[in-house]
Design a protein around this motif. Structure first.
Motif, PDB file in Angstrom:
ATOM      1  N   VAL A   1      -0.270 -18.973 -10.020  1.00  0.00           N
ATOM      2  CA  VAL A   1      -0.541 -17.762 -10.778  1.00  0.00           C
ATOM      3  C   VAL A   1      -1.306 -18.126 -12.038  1.00  0.00           C
ATOM      4  CG1 VAL A   1       1.642 -17.873 -12.076  1.00  0.00           C
ATOM      5  CG2 VAL A   1       0.541 -15.652 -11.699  1.00  0.00           C
ATOM      6  N   THR A   2      -2.196 -17.232 -12.457  1.00  0.00           N
ATOM      7  CA  THR A   2      -2.892 -17.383 -13.730  1.00  0.00           C
ATOM      8  C   THR A   2      -1.960 -16.929 -14.848  1.00  0.00           C
ATOM      9  OG1 THR A   2      -5.039 -16.989 -12.690  1.00  0.00           O
ATOM     10  CG2 THR A   2      -4.906 -16.701 -15.085  1.00  0.00           C
ATOM     11  N   LEU A   3      -1.697 -17.815 -15.790  1.00  0.00           N
ATOM     12  CA  LEU A   3      -0.787 -17.486 -16.878  1.00  0.00           C
ATOM     13  C   LEU A   3      -1.473 -16.596 -17.917  1.00  0.00           C
ATOM     14  CD1 LEU A   3       1.082 -20.879 -17.470  1.00  0.00           C
ATOM     15  CD2 LEU A   3       1.692 -18.972 -15.958  1.00  0.00           C
ATOM     16  N   GLY A   4      -0.668 -16.146 -18.891  1.00  0.00           N
ATOM     17  CA  GLY A   4      -1.202 -15.354 -20.004  1.00  0.00           C
ATOM     18  C   GLY A   4      -0.728 -13.923 -19.965  1.00  0.00           C
ATOM     19  N   HIS A   5       0.277 -13.596 -20.809  1.00  0.00           N
ATOM     20  CA  HIS A   5       0.780 -12.223 -20.874  1.00  0.00           C
ATOM     21  C   HIS A   5       0.578 -11.602 -22.256  1.00  0.00           C
ATOM     22  CE1 HIS A   5       4.179 -14.912 -21.888  1.00  0.00           C
ATOM     23  NE2 HIS A   5       4.531 -13.959 -22.755  1.00  0.00           N
ATOM     24  N   GLU A   6      -0.028 -12.343 -23.189  1.00  0.00           N
ATOM     25  CA  GLU A   6      -0.338 -11.808 -24.518  1.00  0.00           C
ATOM     26  C   GLU A   6      -1.861 -11.841 -24.674  1.00  0.00           C
ATOM     27  OE1 GLU A   6       3.454 -14.244 -26.560  1.00  0.00           O
ATOM     28  OE2 GLU A   6       1.440 -14.447 -27.362  1.00  0.00           O
ATOM     29  N   PHE A   7      -2.533 -10.730 -24.448  1.00  0.00           N
ATOM     30  CA  PHE A   7      -3.987 -10.812 -24.550  1.00  0.00           C
ATOM     31  C   PHE A   7      -4.627  -9.485 -24.911  1.00  0.00           C
ATOM     32  CE2 PHE A   7      -3.158 -10.144 -19.982  1.00  0.00           C
ATOM     33  CZ  PHE A   7      -4.060  -9.142 -19.628  1.00  0.00           C
ATOM     34  N   CYS A   8      -5.825  -9.633 -25.452  1.00  0.00           N
ATOM     35  CA  CYS A   8      -6.698  -8.515 -25.787  1.00  0.00           C
ATOM     36  C   CYS A   8      -7.982  -8.683 -24.987  1.00  0.00           C
ATOM     37  CB  CYS A   8      -7.001  -8.505 -27.284  1.00  0.00           C
ATOM     38  SG  CYS A   8      -8.314  -7.356 -27.796  1.00  0.00           S
ATOM     39  N   GLY A   9      -8.511  -7.586 -24.494  1.00  0.00           N
ATOM     40  CA  GLY A   9      -9.749  -7.663 -23.723  1.00  0.00           C
ATOM     41  C   GLY A   9     -10.580  -6.403 -23.887  1.00  0.00           C
ATOM     42  N   GLU A  10     -11.771  -6.462 -23.333  1.00  0.00           N
ATOM     43  CA  GLU A  10     -12.695  -5.326 -23.358  1.00  0.00           C
ATOM     44  C   GLU A  10     -12.921  -4.850 -21.931  1.00  0.00           C
ATOM     45  OE1 GLU A  10     -16.496  -5.069 -25.878  1.00  0.00           O
ATOM     46  OE2 GLU A  10     -17.225  -5.593 -23.870  1.00  0.00           O
ATOM     47  N   VAL A  11     -12.740  -3.555 -21.708  1.00  0.00           N
ATOM     48  CA  VAL A  11     -12.897  -2.991 -20.374  1.00  0.00           C
ATOM     49  C   VAL A  11     -14.348  -3.133 -19.930  1.00  0.00           C
ATOM     50  CG1 VAL A  11     -12.682  -0.916 -18.955  1.00  0.00           C
ATOM     51  CG2 VAL A  11     -11.013  -1.352 -20.775  1.00  0.00           C
ATOM     52  N   THR A  12     -14.543  -3.716 -18.734  1.00  0.00           N
ATOM     53  CA  THR A  12     -15.900  -3.871 -18.187  1.00  0.00           C
ATOM     54  C   THR A  12     -16.103  -3.075 -16.910  1.00  0.00           C
ATOM     55  OG1 THR A  12     -15.278  -5.866 -16.960  1.00  0.00           O
ATOM     56  CG2 THR A  12     -16.153  -6.168 -19.192  1.00  0.00           C
ATOM     57  N   ALA A  13     -15.046  -2.718 -16.201  1.00  0.00           N
ATOM     58  CA  ALA A  13     -15.153  -1.926 -14.976  1.00  0.00           C
ATOM     59  C   ALA A  13     -13.807  -1.256 -14.726  1.00  0.00           C
ATOM     60  CB  ALA A  13     -15.543  -2.805 -13.783  1.00  0.00           C
ATOM     61  N   VAL A  14     -13.838  -0.145 -13.992  1.00  0.00           N
ATOM     62  CA  VAL A  14     -12.607   0.590 -13.698  1.00  0.00           C
ATOM     63  C   VAL A  14     -12.555   0.923 -12.213  1.00  0.00           C
ATOM     64  CG1 VAL A  14     -12.529   1.579 -16.019  1.00  0.00           C
ATOM     65  CG2 VAL A  14     -13.587   2.884 -14.160  1.00  0.00           C
ATOM     66  N   GLY A  15     -11.328   1.043 -11.703  1.00  0.00           N
ATOM     67  CA  GLY A  15     -11.129   1.457 -10.330  1.00  0.00           C
ATOM     68  C   GLY A  15     -11.063   2.959 -10.212  1.00  0.00           C
ATOM     69  N   THR A  16     -10.908   3.437  -8.993  1.00  0.00           N
ATOM     70  CA  THR A  16     -10.856   4.876  -8.762  1.00  0.00           C
ATOM     71  C   THR A  16      -9.650   5.479  -9.466  1.00  0.00           C
ATOM     72  OG1 THR A  16      -9.619   4.513  -6.712  1.00  0.00           O
ATOM     73  CG2 THR A  16     -12.018   4.683  -6.542  1.00  0.00           C
ATOM     74  N   GLY A  17      -9.849   6.685 -10.002  1.00  0.00           N
ATOM     75  CA  GLY A  17      -8.780   7.404 -10.673  1.00  0.00           C
ATOM     76  C   GLY A  17      -8.543   7.003 -12.109  1.00  0.00           C
ATOM     77  N   VAL A  18      -9.412   6.154 -12.672  1.00  0.00           N
ATOM     78  CA  VAL A  18      -9.244   5.673 -14.047  1.00  0.00           C
ATOM     79  C   VAL A  18     -10.305   6.295 -14.944  1.00  0.00           C
ATOM     80  CG1 VAL A  18      -9.236   3.659 -15.570  1.00  0.00           C
ATOM     81  CG2 VAL A  18      -8.231   3.503 -13.296  1.00  0.00           C
ATOM     82  N   ARG A  19      -9.883   6.809 -16.079  1.00  0.00           N
ATOM     83  CA  ARG A  19     -10.804   7.420 -17.032  1.00  0.00           C
ATOM     84  C   ARG A  19     -11.099   6.531 -18.234  1.00  0.00           C
ATOM     85  NH1 ARG A  19      -8.715  13.762 -17.360  1.00  0.00           N
ATOM     86  NH2 ARG A  19      -8.992  14.236 -15.127  1.00  0.00           N
ATOM     87  N   GLN A  20     -10.488   5.367 -18.272  1.00  0.00           N
ATOM     88  CA  GLN A  20     -10.720   4.445 -19.386  1.00  0.00           C
ATOM     89  C   GLN A  20     -12.198   4.076 -19.449  1.00  0.00           C
ATOM     90  OE1 GLN A  20      -9.284   3.485 -22.342  1.00  0.00           O
ATOM     91  NE2 GLN A  20      -7.604   2.405 -21.356  1.00  0.00           N
ATOM     92  N   ALA A  21     -12.817   4.238 -20.593  1.00  0.00           N
ATOM     93  CA  ALA A  21     -14.257   4.017 -20.714  1.00  0.00           C
ATOM     94  C   ALA A  21     -14.567   2.534 -20.835  1.00  0.00           C
ATOM     95  CB  ALA A  21     -14.808   4.759 -21.928  1.00  0.00           C
TER      96      ALA A  21
END
Length: 329
Positions: free
Chosen positions: A54-74
């Motif tokens: 598994v890829t570790l890391g549960h404390e993170f900040c990121g920038e949305v680059t793509a969304v799946g169906t049903g998502v309104r996050q820009a």
């Protein structure tokens, strides 16, 4: 893309893996900053249940680059990850105890996390952080966990609080307890961490149990155990006044035992409480970080590239170290 993979207990490395695509209801984020947590070290040593590889890391900040169906996050939205995905239908979830969900899936523990160039997560686990510095937004999860512990401990103005342990949770607990109006003492043997706590508002510090008792003259109403060490868990009742309470926030290795005298807790009516992860507190954590109510900049000990993250997890933390952040770029 690159990812820090726990391949098996005791084996961690940076590997090349395909960039994931967001599924329905998910987002893909480019990682801006991720924290190394003590839990990551427990996972590496096999002291905390997980599901490698598994890829570790549960404390993170990121920038949305793509969304799946049903998502309104820009796309372009900066987010902090709330890593715990409760099922919503088990008995604990229906009681509102989502942190105790029997089917909980934790990002970075049971599914791939944020110590990578990119990560996917359910859109409802992404909290917008506005223009908050990514290095600071990466503290949202540990702050949320600490908030839950303070909610359980419920310090009030004028009470005496002892924080055991000067790591990131301890330093956040000092600030939250001070914000609640309590008098706060940090107990740790590390002089740099004592000095840091005093900068962050601790009214006193001590290196040992004896020193703490000498300065307080009878203990404190609330003890916050943030070190995750058997010795400090056993120390906590001895530092607690009659009628007081103890909250265990630190994570001890699975299977480790400590010695507690039930008669002492009974006779003095000392409450022994525990705090697990961050139910419904991460939104508050983001709001506090954005408002500047909690100072996390002094808690950043080092910023390292992704290539150095396996060593940052596998090797013991250096003396005085509080938080190591990973910036992939």
């Amino acid at each position: 893309m690159r990812a820090v993979r726990l391949q098996a207990v005791g084996r961690i490395e940076v590997v090349e893996v395909p960039t994931p695509a967001p599924g329905p209801g998910e987002i893909l984020v480019r990682i801006l900053a991720a924290g190394i947590c003590g839990t990551d070290r427990h996972l590496f040593r096999g002291e905390f249940p997980c599901a490698p590889p598994v890829t570790l890391g549960h404390e993170f900040c990121g920038e949305v680059t793509a969304v799946g169906t049903g998502v309104r996050q820009a796309p372009g939205t900066r987010i902090a990850c709330d890593p715990n995905i409760a099922c919503g239908v088990c008995d604990q979830c229906l009681r509102g105890r989502v942190n105790l969900c029997v089917h909980n899936i934790a990002i970075g523990i049971h599914r791939d996390g944020g110590l990578a160039d990119y990560a996917t997560l359910p859109a409802h686990r992404a909290l917008p952080v506005g223009d908050l510095d990514p290095l600071h937004a990466a503290f949202a999860e540990p702050l949320a966990c600490t908030l839950h512990g303070l909610d359980i401990g419920a310090p009030v103005p004028g009470e005496r609080v002892i924080v055991l342990g000067g790591g990131v949770i301890g330093q956040l607990a000092v600030q939250l307890a001070r914000n609640a109006g309590a008098e706060v003492m940090l107990v740790t043997r590390h002089p740099a961490k004592r000095a840091l706590a005093e900068r962050l508002g601790a009214t006193a510090t001590a290196a040992t149990e004896a020193e703490a008792l000498a300065r307080l003259g009878g203990g404190a109403e609330l003890i916050l155990e943030c070190a995750g060490v058997a010795a400090t868990v056993e120390m906590a009742p001895r530092l607690t006044r009659a009628g007081g309470r103890i909250v265990i926030l630190g994570v001890l290795p699975k299977g480790e035992k400590v010695r507690i005298e039930p008669f002492d807790l009974l006779f003095r009516e000392v409450q022994l409480l525990h705090s697990f992860i961050n139910p419904f507190t991460q939104g508050r954590a983001v709001a506090m970080l954005r408002a500047g109510q909690i100072d996390v900049a002094p808690l950043i000990s080092r910023i390292i590239p992704l290539a150095e993250a396996p060593g940052g997890i596998a090797e013991p933390a250096s003396p005085g170290e509080v938080k190591v952040l990973v910036v992939p770029d």
